[in-house]
Design a protein around this motif. Structure first.
Motif, mmCIF file in Angstrom:
data_model
loop_
_atom_site.group_PDB
_atom_site.id
_atom_site.type_symbol
_atom_site.label_atom_id
_atom_site.label_comp_id
_atom_site.label_asym_id
_atom_site.label_seq_id
_atom_site.Cartn_x
_atom_site.Cartn_y
_atom_site.Cartn_z
ATOM 1 N N THR A 42 0.836 -1.202 0.000
ATOM 2 C CA THR A 42 0.000 0.000 0.000
ATOM 3 C C THR A 42 0.868 1.249 0.000
ATOM 4 N N GLU A 75 -2.209 8.220 -8.789
ATOM 5 C CA GLU A 75 -3.340 7.360 -9.148
ATOM 6 C C GLU A 75 -2.930 6.130 -9.957
ATOM 7 N N ARG A 127 -2.280 2.464 -8.494
ATOM 8 C CA ARG A 127 -3.327 1.467 -8.215
ATOM 9 C C ARG A 127 -3.128 0.196 -9.048
ATOM 10 N N ASP A 128 -2.409 0.296 -10.155
ATOM 11 C CA ASP A 128 -2.113 -0.885 -10.980
ATOM 12 C C ASP A 128 -1.053 -1.780 -10.338
ATOM 13 N N ASP A 172 -2.242 -1.200 -3.452
ATOM 14 C CA ASP A 172 -3.346 -0.385 -2.933
ATOM 15 C C ASP A 172 -2.854 1.050 -2.762
ATOM 16 N N LEU A 173 -3.783 1.990 -2.851
ATOM 17 C CA LEU A 173 -3.459 3.405 -2.672
ATOM 18 C C LEU A 173 -4.471 3.994 -1.714
#
Length: 159
Positions: A90, A104, A107-108, A111-112
Protein backbone atom coordinates in the motif's frame (compact mmCIF):
# COMPACT_ATOMS: atom_id res chain seq x y z
CA UNK A 1 3.76 -8.86 6.38
CA UNK A 2 2.01 -5.78 4.94
CA UNK A 3 4.43 -3.11 3.75
CA UNK A 4 3.33 0.51 3.56
CA UNK A 5 5.14 3.28 1.65
CA UNK A 6 4.68 7.03 1.83
CA UNK A 7 6.44 9.96 0.19
CA UNK A 8 7.15 13.50 1.34
CA UNK A 9 9.70 16.18 2.10
CA UNK A 10 9.08 16.08 5.87
CA UNK A 11 10.82 19.40 6.47
CA UNK A 12 10.26 20.98 9.89
CA UNK A 13 8.91 17.65 11.19
CA UNK A 14 5.68 18.42 13.05
CA UNK A 15 2.56 16.84 14.56
CA UNK A 16 0.83 16.60 11.17
CA UNK A 17 3.74 14.51 9.86
CA UNK A 18 3.79 12.31 12.97
CA UNK A 19 0.01 11.85 12.78
CA UNK A 20 0.28 10.79 9.11
CA UNK A 21 3.12 8.36 9.87
CA UNK A 22 1.24 6.85 12.82
CA UNK A 23 -1.91 6.30 10.74
CA UNK A 24 0.11 4.94 7.80
CA UNK A 25 1.93 2.47 10.04
CA UNK A 26 -1.40 1.31 11.51
CA UNK A 27 -2.35 0.09 8.01
CA UNK A 28 0.45 -2.48 7.96
CA UNK A 29 3.42 -4.09 9.65
CA UNK A 30 6.32 -2.18 8.10
CA UNK A 31 6.48 1.51 7.13
CA UNK A 32 8.85 2.81 4.49
CA UNK A 33 9.19 6.58 4.17
CA UNK A 34 10.63 8.06 0.99
CA UNK A 35 12.01 11.50 1.86
CA UNK A 36 12.50 13.97 -0.99
CA UNK A 37 16.11 14.84 -1.66
CA UNK A 38 16.95 18.53 -1.44
CA UNK A 39 17.38 18.79 -5.21
CA UNK A 40 14.10 16.99 -5.94
CA UNK A 41 12.15 19.18 -3.49
CA UNK A 42 13.33 22.35 -5.20
CA UNK A 43 13.67 21.27 -8.84
CA UNK A 44 10.73 18.93 -9.37
CA UNK A 45 8.31 19.75 -6.56
CA UNK A 46 8.91 23.51 -6.86
CA UNK A 47 9.20 23.88 -3.10
CA UNK A 48 11.25 26.35 -1.12
CA UNK A 49 14.60 24.79 -0.27
CA UNK A 50 14.11 22.59 2.80
CA UNK A 51 15.27 24.11 6.07
CA UNK A 52 16.87 20.82 7.11
CA UNK A 53 19.23 19.06 4.74
CA UNK A 54 18.22 15.67 3.35
CA UNK A 55 20.36 13.58 5.72
CA UNK A 56 19.08 15.48 8.76
CA UNK A 57 15.47 14.90 7.67
CA UNK A 58 16.25 11.19 7.19
CA UNK A 59 17.80 11.01 10.67
CA UNK A 60 14.72 12.66 12.17
CA UNK A 61 12.38 10.28 10.35
CA UNK A 62 14.44 7.27 11.47
CA UNK A 63 13.97 8.43 15.06
CA UNK A 64 10.16 8.21 14.74
CA UNK A 65 8.98 4.90 16.21
CA UNK A 66 6.42 4.28 13.45
CA UNK A 67 9.08 4.34 10.70
CA UNK A 68 10.96 1.16 9.83
CA UNK A 69 12.98 2.32 6.82
CA UNK A 70 13.81 5.68 5.21
CA UNK A 71 14.78 5.89 1.54
CA UNK A 72 15.41 8.81 -0.77
CA UNK A 73 12.98 10.18 -3.33
CA UNK A 74 14.84 11.81 -6.19
CA UNK A 75 12.38 11.48 -9.09
CA UNK A 76 8.63 11.27 -9.67
CA UNK A 77 9.20 8.19 -11.81
CA UNK A 78 10.86 5.98 -9.17
CA UNK A 79 7.63 4.96 -7.43
CA UNK A 80 6.93 1.73 -9.35
CA UNK A 81 10.55 0.65 -8.83
CA UNK A 82 10.20 1.39 -5.11
CA UNK A 83 7.00 -0.66 -4.91
CA UNK A 84 8.69 -3.62 -6.59
CA UNK A 85 12.03 -3.33 -4.77
CA UNK A 86 10.46 -3.15 -1.30
CA UNK A 87 7.45 -5.43 -1.99
CA UNK A 88 5.01 -2.67 -1.06
CA UNK A 89 1.35 -3.53 -0.51
CA UNK A 90 0.00 0.00 0.00
CA UNK A 91 1.11 3.53 -0.82
CA UNK A 92 -0.27 6.09 1.60
CA UNK A 93 -0.42 9.81 0.85
CA UNK A 94 -2.02 12.91 2.28
CA UNK A 95 -5.46 13.76 0.92
CA UNK A 96 -4.09 16.79 -0.93
CA UNK A 97 -2.76 14.32 -3.52
CA UNK A 98 -6.12 12.60 -4.08
CA UNK A 99 -6.89 12.30 -7.79
CA UNK A 100 -3.38 13.38 -8.79
CA UNK A 101 -1.80 11.66 -11.76
CA UNK A 102 1.38 11.55 -9.69
CA UNK A 103 -0.11 8.71 -7.63
CA UNK A 104 -3.34 7.36 -9.15
CA UNK A 105 -1.50 5.12 -11.63
CA UNK A 106 0.02 3.25 -8.68
CA UNK A 107 -3.33 1.47 -8.22
CA UNK A 108 -2.11 -0.88 -10.98
CA UNK A 109 0.75 -2.00 -8.68
CA UNK A 110 -0.60 -1.84 -5.12
CA UNK A 111 -3.35 -0.38 -2.93
CA UNK A 112 -3.46 3.40 -2.67
CA UNK A 113 -4.83 5.16 0.41
CA UNK A 114 -5.24 8.90 1.00
CA UNK A 115 -5.32 10.06 4.61
CA UNK A 116 -6.83 13.41 5.64
CA UNK A 117 -4.47 16.13 6.74
CA UNK A 118 -4.30 17.15 10.36
CA UNK A 119 -6.49 20.28 10.57
CA UNK A 120 -4.64 23.57 10.94
CA UNK A 121 -1.18 22.03 10.57
CA UNK A 122 1.30 22.44 7.74
CA UNK A 123 4.96 23.27 7.25
CA UNK A 124 3.98 26.46 5.39
CA UNK A 125 1.80 27.55 8.31
CA UNK A 126 4.68 26.97 10.75
CA UNK A 127 7.03 29.02 8.56
CA UNK A 128 4.49 31.88 8.32
CA UNK A 129 3.83 31.83 12.07
CA UNK A 130 7.54 31.86 12.91
CA UNK A 131 8.22 34.70 10.50
CA UNK A 132 5.28 36.67 11.87
CA UNK A 133 6.62 36.16 15.41
CA UNK A 134 10.09 37.29 14.32
CA UNK A 135 8.64 40.45 12.80
CA UNK A 136 6.50 41.30 15.85
CA UNK A 137 9.22 40.55 18.42
CA UNK A 138 12.46 41.75 16.80
CA UNK A 139 15.68 41.63 18.77
CA UNK A 140 14.34 39.48 21.59
CA UNK A 141 17.79 37.95 22.07
CA UNK A 142 21.05 39.88 22.43
CA UNK A 143 23.10 39.92 19.21
CA UNK A 144 20.21 38.32 17.30
CA UNK A 145 20.20 39.31 13.62
CA UNK A 146 17.17 41.14 12.31
CA UNK A 147 14.65 38.89 10.53
CA UNK A 148 14.61 38.83 6.76
CA UNK A 149 11.07 40.10 6.36
CA UNK A 150 11.08 39.78 2.56
CA UNK A 151 10.60 36.05 3.10
CA UNK A 152 7.24 36.75 4.75
CA UNK A 153 5.68 38.05 1.54
CA UNK A 154 7.13 35.19 -0.51
CA UNK A 155 5.31 32.49 1.45
CA UNK A 156 1.99 31.16 0.21
CA UNK A 157 -1.04 32.33 2.18
CA UNK A 158 -2.82 28.96 2.32
CA UNK A 159 -2.51 26.42 5.15
Amino acid sequence: MRRILTYGTFDLLHWGHIHLLKRARALGDYLIVAASTDDFAVRAKHQKAPYHQFQTRCDMLEAVRYVDLVIGESTWEQKVDDIRRYHVDTVVMGSNWKGSGRFEYLRDYCDLVYLPHTPGMSTNKIRRDLLADAVTVPGSLPNEPAPVTTQLTALPRTA
